[in-house]
Write a protein that holds these residues in place. Structure first.
Motif, mmCIF file in Angstrom:
data_model
loop_
_atom_site.group_PDB
_atom_site.id
_atom_site.type_symbol
_atom_site.label_atom_id
_atom_site.label_comp_id
_atom_site.label_asym_id
_atom_site.label_seq_id
_atom_site.Cartn_x
_atom_site.Cartn_y
_atom_site.Cartn_z
ATOM 1 N N THR A 2 0.830 -1.203 0.000
ATOM 2 C CA THR A 2 0.000 0.000 0.000
ATOM 3 C C THR A 2 0.867 1.256 0.000
ATOM 4 O O THR A 2 0.537 2.244 -0.650
ATOM 5 N N SER A 19 -7.311 -4.936 4.588
ATOM 6 C CA SER A 19 -6.677 -4.887 3.269
ATOM 7 C C SER A 19 -5.801 -6.104 3.010
ATOM 8 O O SER A 19 -5.551 -6.452 1.876
ATOM 9 N N ASN A 49 -4.976 -2.565 7.996
ATOM 10 C CA ASN A 49 -4.197 -3.647 7.416
ATOM 11 C C ASN A 49 -4.887 -5.002 7.550
ATOM 12 O O ASN A 49 -4.684 -5.880 6.728
ATOM 13 N N ASP A 92 -3.334 -3.480 -5.749
ATOM 14 C CA ASP A 92 -2.710 -3.691 -4.444
ATOM 15 C C ASP A 92 -3.263 -5.034 -3.950
ATOM 16 O O ASP A 92 -4.392 -5.110 -3.475
HETATM 17 MG MG MG Z 1 -1.819 -2.833 2.386
#
Ligand code: MG
Ligand code: ADP
Length: 682
Positions: A302, A414, A411, A441
């Motif tokens: 990221t 993601s 996090n 990503d």
């Molecule tokens: Mg990330």
């Protein structure tokens, strides 16, 4: 080297292979080999061995002093320190070769041990003829007793000094200090030539590179060890700490080569310059470009794609690859490609557990459909028109906020989802797509191992991640073999990106992110092995388009199997780590996901139809209030209505039951996977 004071009959100190140091007499000098033979008397017999002159000088510095400049003798002293620690013999090559041939596993076995004399054997030469000489030398030795004592004291002082020097260099209480010392020593043998902006930018159809992030505060506090070395613009070395059976520590140094290697000092701009930037122009030429950030959670995906977190917690999106790419799109749009009459749009969505959510439209869940021409569509995906880089910045910030809202940690969420940011060029007159740049990503690759978690949601997410990363790898590999089958149907990610993988003008780059710490070593090796498989550069030079061992024909078809499962099957054929159990597991998960969608769709329509039924019910019931209502018609209509209800509800119920069976099967299979894995579980 000058043989200086080394003459036959001279007394010198020597060190034995067991570490003992004692006096001996030089019995022969061999200038060509730069060695001397020495003899000494021990347990009633004369023994002898051959020793390199460097080793003699190291132990007997005063032999050298009269002929060697002082500076040199000092340097020879300091070079003993690493030798004594690493076990390298005095002549052992300390230059660790980075030659292409020794691509993998040139294990630098550097366990601490005493100075070894390069395997010379101490042989007994107790012949009668030499007995006299031995006696003579023995008396010689006796005469030297005082000298030896003095030397011993000097040596002890020296050893204390060395230990102190070591002690200040390494924290001997650190359980990893030997590894640190070995890695440092390895590094001193390397020539560092990192990538600089003056290095040429090469145009690749498939570009695979690696980026090492710096150690963070947490790792430094925990005294984690940096086990990654990026010596130059294409190599990366993992110093894997290992223990022998007898608990001796050693390093397994594994070398990988990619199109580019970015070290911990590289900036996002630098990474962008060599990875995504060369692809921007391709979409103006009517091509499709993809750029993936791959790696373990916390490795910097990221940071690289979205922008760095320069101010605490705040992401500076302007420094991420999304934005840098968009900026260059506008630059080209207003200059070189001014005449092309193109418009720019952007979409931003995430794929989470095989489902697509629109980040520019309140995280709405979207359907992915494939028409009879195999055109894949994300139905209803919002595409925002953009006219300048600031628009992009706002969109990304908005999307990021939506993405992470309502989740405990940014996090944590993601790491389990793929984020896809797309810049779309359309022809102004027809609104047809001219070119598209997808920047992704990816979910943390370590999550793919979650297929045996106790929690179903985690398992399903893990399965989808595992599947999508395998499918992605095969799709990219197939890109280099024009016409090869791409198993894009095996996962939502590859399905959604299908149009970017087909066509003659498709280009891709993959940036593999790695964490530097020893604690991440295994994940780092997995990441590098994956990247290595995506584009097998080999040791010698780039071999783009190298045929793979599983070049399946384009019309690859596995009988009655669904296209989705036949693509899954292909993943298994090309990846030996995919076991039969894993394949079955994926198939069941696929079926589960399909039936889940059907159940949810049917449920939705039942909610709608229930309103209609209710209206009919009310009307029918109301009729019975009338004095002269038709009883027979009423009964017939009610029966009819009930029959329809039962039919509809039964159909849904059967689906739900089959769905539940799938769930059960999935659970059993995952337990099986788990128990199979246990023996090697780390
Ligand atoms: Mg990330
Ligand atoms: P990922 O997206 O792969 O899970 P992140 O991008 O969130 O990882 O990075 C994890 C942490 O490491 C963040 O705090 C980020 O600021 C930091 N980080 C990552 N890459 C770098 C880098 N190249 N330089 C400095 N800090 C970095």
């Amino acid at each position: 080297m000058d043989m200086a004071g080394l003459k036959v009959g001279v007394n010198v100190d020597i060190q034995r292979t067991d570490g003992r140091i004692h006096s001996a007499v030089i019995s022969g000098v061999n200038p060509e080999m730069r060695s001397v033979t020495v003899e000494w008397f021990e347990k009633g017999e004369t023994k002898g061995k051959e020793i390199e002159v460097e080793a003699i000088f190291a132990l007997n510095p005063d032999l050298q002093t009269p002929v060697q400049p002082v500076r040199e003798s000092q340097s020879s002293k300091s070079s003993r320190i690493p030798n004594a620690q690493s076990g390298d013999g005095p002549k052992a090559g300390r230059k660790a070769p980075l030659s292409a041939k020794s691509r993998r596993s040139f294990a630098a076995n550097a366990q601490p041990s005493v100075v070894a004399q390069n395997g010379q054997s101490e042989k007994s030469t107790a012949s009668a003829a030499s007995k006299d000489a031995a006696a003579r030398r023995k008396s010689n030795c006796v005469k030297e007793v005082d000298k030896i004592r003095l030397k011993r004291e000097e040596r002890r002082a020296q050893q204390i000094a060395i230990k102190e020097e070591r002690g200040s260099e390494y924290d001997l209480n650190d359980p990893n200090w030997e590894f640190i010392a070995m890695i440092n020593e390895y590094r001193t043998s390397l020539e560092f030539r990192p990538l600089t902006s003056s290095d040429p930018i090469v145009n690749h159809t498939i570009c695979v590179c690696v980026r090492k992030r710096p150690m963070n505060k947490k790792e430094l506090t925990k005294k984690d060890v940096d086990v990654i070395t990026v010596p130059n613009k294409e190599n990366v070395i993992v110093h894997e700490p290992k223990l022998k059976v007898d608990l001796t520590k050693y390093l397994e140094n594994q070398n990988f080569r990619f199109d580019y290697s970015f070290d911990e000092n590289s900036t996002n701009e630098m990474v962008y310059r060599y990875t995504a930037k060369p692809l921007v122009e391709c979409i103006f030429d009517g091509g499709m470009a993809t750029c993936f950030a791959y790696g373990q959670t916390g490795s910097g995906k990221t940071h690289t794609m979205g922008g760095d977190f320069s101010v605490k917690g705040q992401q500076d999106c302007s420094k991420g690859i999304y934005c840098l790419a968009a900026r260059d799109v506008f630059k080209l749009l207003h200059t070189k490609y001014k005449k092309q009459e193109l418009t720019v749009g952007a979409s931003f969505f995430e794929i989470y557990s095989g489902k697509v959510f629109d980040l520019l439209n309140k995280k709405q869940k979207l359907r992915v459909l494939e028409d009879h021409k195999q055109q894949v569509q994300v139905v209803g995906l919002k595409e925002e028109p953009i006219t300048n880089p600031d628009d992009v910045l706002r969109l990304i910030q908005h999307g990021n906020n939506v993405r992470t809202s309502g989740t405990t940690s940014a996090n944590q969420h993601s790491s389990r989802s793929h984020a896809v940011f797309q810049i779309i060029l359309r022809r102004r007159n027809t609104n047809k797509i001219h070119g598209k740049f997808s920047l992704i990503d990816l979910a943390g690759n370590e999550r793919g191992a979650d297929t045996s978690s106790a929690d179903r949601q985690t398992r399903m997410e893990g399965a989808e991640i595992n599947k999508s990363l395998l499918a992605l790898k095969e799709c990219i590999r197939a890109l280099s073999r024009k016409g090869a089958h791409q198993p894009f149907r095996a996962s939502k990610l590859t399905q959604v990106l299908r149009d970017s993988f087909i066509g003659d003008n498709s280009r891709t780059c993959m940036i593999s992110m790695i964490s530097p710490g020893m604690s991440c070593c295994e994940h780092t090796l997995n990441t590098l092995r994956y990247a290595d498989r995506v584009k097998e550069l080999g040791p010698g030079g780039p071999v783009e388009g190298k045929p793979s061992e599983v070049a399946l024909p384009n019309n690859y078809n596995l009988g009655a199997m669904s296209p989705q499962n036949s693509d899954l099957q292909m993943l298994k054929t090309s990846n030996e780590e995919v076991t039969d159990e894993m394949l079955t597991f994926h198939e069941v998960v696929n079926h589960m996901q399909e039936i889940e969608e059907e159940v949810i769709d049917d449920h939705k329509s039942i909610i709608e139809i229930t309103q209609k039924w209710l209206a009919e019910d009310k009307k029918l019931y109301k009729a019975t209030d009338e004095v002269d209502y038709d009883v027979e018609a009423y009964a017939r209509q009610l029966d009819n209505l009930l029959a329809r209800k039962i039919q509809t509800l039964t159909a849904l119920r059967e689906k739900v039951s089959s769905f539940r069976q799938d769930c059960q099967e999935e659970e059993n299979l995952s337990k099986n996977l788990k128990s199979r894995r246990q023996p090697n579980a780390k």
